[in-house]
Design a protein around this motif. Sequence first.
Motif, PDB file in Angstrom:
ATOM      1  N   ASP A   1      -0.260  -3.819   4.734  1.00 44.10           N
ATOM      2  CA  ASP A   1      -0.121  -4.269   3.455  1.00 44.10           C
ATOM      3  C   ASP A   1       0.955  -5.229   3.096  1.00 44.10           C
ATOM      4  O   ASP A   1       0.761  -6.039   2.131  1.00 44.10           O
ATOM      5  CB  ASP A   1       0.055  -2.759   2.589  1.00 44.10           C
ATOM      6  CG  ASP A   1      -0.078  -3.092   0.970  1.00 44.10           C
ATOM      7  OD1 ASP A   1      -1.069  -3.692   0.776  1.00 44.10           O
ATOM      8  OD2 ASP A   1       0.727  -2.127   0.444  1.00 44.10           O
TER       9      ASP A   1
ATOM     10  N   SER B   1       3.696  -4.917   1.327  1.00 44.32           N
ATOM     11  CA  SER B   1       4.200  -4.539   0.245  1.00 44.32           C
ATOM     12  C   SER B   1       5.637  -4.174  -0.114  1.00 44.32           C
ATOM     13  O   SER B   1       5.984  -3.662   0.826  1.00 44.32           O
ATOM     14  CB  SER B   1       3.059  -3.924  -0.713  1.00 44.32           C
ATOM     15  OG  SER B   1       2.904  -2.371  -0.243  1.00 44.32           O
TER      16      SER B   1
ATOM     17  N   ASN C   1      -3.856  -3.452   0.938  1.00 44.90           N
ATOM     18  CA  ASN C   1      -4.064  -3.165  -0.670  1.00 44.90           C
ATOM     19  C   ASN C   1      -3.537  -1.727  -0.972  1.00 44.90           C
ATOM     20  O   ASN C   1      -4.102  -0.996  -1.998  1.00 44.90           O
ATOM     21  CB  ASN C   1      -5.453  -3.316  -1.063  1.00 44.90           C
ATOM     22  CG  ASN C   1      -6.062  -4.710  -0.750  1.00 44.90           C
ATOM     23  OD1 ASN C   1      -5.346  -5.621  -1.125  1.00 44.90           O
ATOM     24  ND2 ASN C   1      -7.313  -4.741  -0.253  1.00 44.90           N
TER      25      ASN C   1
ATOM     26  N   GLN D   1      -0.490  -0.684  -2.039  1.00 43.45           N
ATOM     27  CA  GLN D   1       0.206  -0.593  -3.410  1.00 43.45           C
ATOM     28  C   GLN D   1      -0.724  -1.136  -4.354  1.00 43.45           C
ATOM     29  O   GLN D   1      -0.542  -0.228  -5.610  1.00 43.45           O
ATOM     30  CB  GLN D   1       1.376  -1.674  -3.323  1.00 43.45           C
ATOM     31  CG  GLN D   1       2.178  -1.860  -4.476  1.00 43.45           C
ATOM     32  CD  GLN D   1       3.356  -2.776  -4.136  1.00 43.45           C
ATOM     33  OE1 GLN D   1       4.061  -2.600  -3.495  1.00 43.45           O
ATOM     34  NE2 GLN D   1       3.471  -3.646  -5.416  1.00 43.45           N
ATOM     35  N   ARG D   2      -1.643  -1.682  -4.430  1.00 49.43           N
ATOM     36  CA  ARG D   2      -2.446  -2.255  -5.508  1.00 49.43           C
ATOM     37  C   ARG D   2      -3.236  -0.771  -5.747  1.00 49.43           C
ATOM     38  O   ARG D   2      -3.551  -0.206  -6.977  1.00 49.43           O
ATOM     39  CB  ARG D   2      -3.490  -3.015  -5.179  1.00 49.43           C
ATOM     40  CG  ARG D   2      -4.422  -3.681  -6.247  1.00 49.43           C
ATOM     41  CD  ARG D   2      -5.127  -4.886  -5.865  1.00 49.43           C
ATOM     42  NE  ARG D   2      -6.405  -4.125  -4.977  1.00 49.43           N
ATOM     43  CZ  ARG D   2      -7.076  -5.124  -4.270  1.00 49.43           C
ATOM     44  NH1 ARG D   2      -7.239  -6.296  -4.572  1.00 49.43           N
ATOM     45  NH2 ARG D   2      -8.107  -4.399  -3.380  1.00 49.43           N
ATOM     46  N   ASP D   3      -3.639  -0.017  -4.910  1.00 50.28           N
ATOM     47  CA  ASP D   3      -4.635   1.015  -4.982  1.00 50.28           C
ATOM     48  C   ASP D   3      -3.761   2.246  -5.738  1.00 50.28           C
ATOM     49  O   ASP D   3      -4.222   2.997  -6.370  1.00 50.28           O
ATOM     50  CB  ASP D   3      -5.239   1.465  -3.744  1.00 50.28           C
ATOM     51  CG  ASP D   3      -6.262   0.807  -3.203  1.00 50.28           C
ATOM     52  OD1 ASP D   3      -6.703  -0.258  -4.097  1.00 50.28           O
ATOM     53  OD2 ASP D   3      -6.598   0.788  -2.078  1.00 50.28           O
TER      54      ASP D   3
END
Length: 370
Positions: free
Chosen positions: A57, A59, A103, A105-107
């Motif tokens: 990720d 992130s 993804n 962190q986005r989720d």
Amino acid sequence: MRLKNILQLGIKELRGLLRDPILLLLIAYSFSLSIYTGASAMPEALSRAAIAIVDEDRSPVSGRIALAFYPPYFVVPRLISAAEMDSRMDAGLDTFALDIPPNFQRDLLAGRSPAIQLNVDATRMTQAFTGAGHIQSIVTSEVNEFLSRYRSGGTLPVDLALRARFNQQLNKSWFGAISNVISSITMLSIVLTGAALIREREHGTIEHLLVMPVGPVEIMLSKIWSMALVVLLASSFAILVVVKGLLEIPIEGSIALFLLGTALQLFATTCMGIFLATVAGSMPQFGMLLMLVLLPLQVLSGGVTPRESMPEIIQIIMLAAPNTHFVILAQAVLFRGAGLSIVWPQLVALLGIGAVLFYFSLRRFRQFLR
């Protein structure tokens, strides 16, 4: 019965022990290196577990998770690629491999429930069980702290205040050190008295004793006090130098009270050693009998697992074993600082069990001398 005969025969036993380098080495190892290594290398404790992280990720939240693992529970995590994960685990380089997906962190911020893959080398059983729980707790804590910046966190209805008594650091090596001391006391007391009697029979010196003006009680008591004295001095060294000195484990209670309980335990176990030696025909047979006796004494007495977790019938049967009462006494005195007013039932029980074992051992010993 004359005390002078008991004293001189006991000194003879001590001289015979000094001429046996194997037994001397066994005593030195059992009350020093064995206790130190058994306490400092407790298999249940999570210590410097090897962990690798696959960060797909890249992130801020994945970085927080990677930085949350540090000594002494884990080594500094090694950042690897997804292609390296299986090969490193197959080679035994990593006990845990944490794969943070793209993804992630986005989720999280979108309210989804993304999954993190944790691969565990289950051949390292103790670290696998305890380490997986630690990792889950660390990841959950870091994610919750990250999300609390964006969303309000829920308030727990109850605030549980944990107060650990007698072992505030929850250090499992404390338990391991005392458990190893108890095991060494039991094992060496049985081995030394049994080996002394079998050695005399194999060398033919038992016949020399029979033509001397000494009785079976004097011969038996001489072996009991001499071998018990050796183990008592060795256990004192183990508690003062190894446990309290090298391992820096605090002793809360009276060492003198513990040694009093040790003396009563030695009275019972040395009688047991003489009984087993009269039953066995040779040293190999004595070794086989020793295995059958030592395993139940050490495993079922509460020295390894709490007695309360055992079946009730086992708890009742093991009340007849001296180790059960000695384990209760040792843990109460050394860990909780208990005094004589608390452990006197265990002292009485050890004295009673020792008297019964002495009676049966003496009867068997008289038959052995005929």
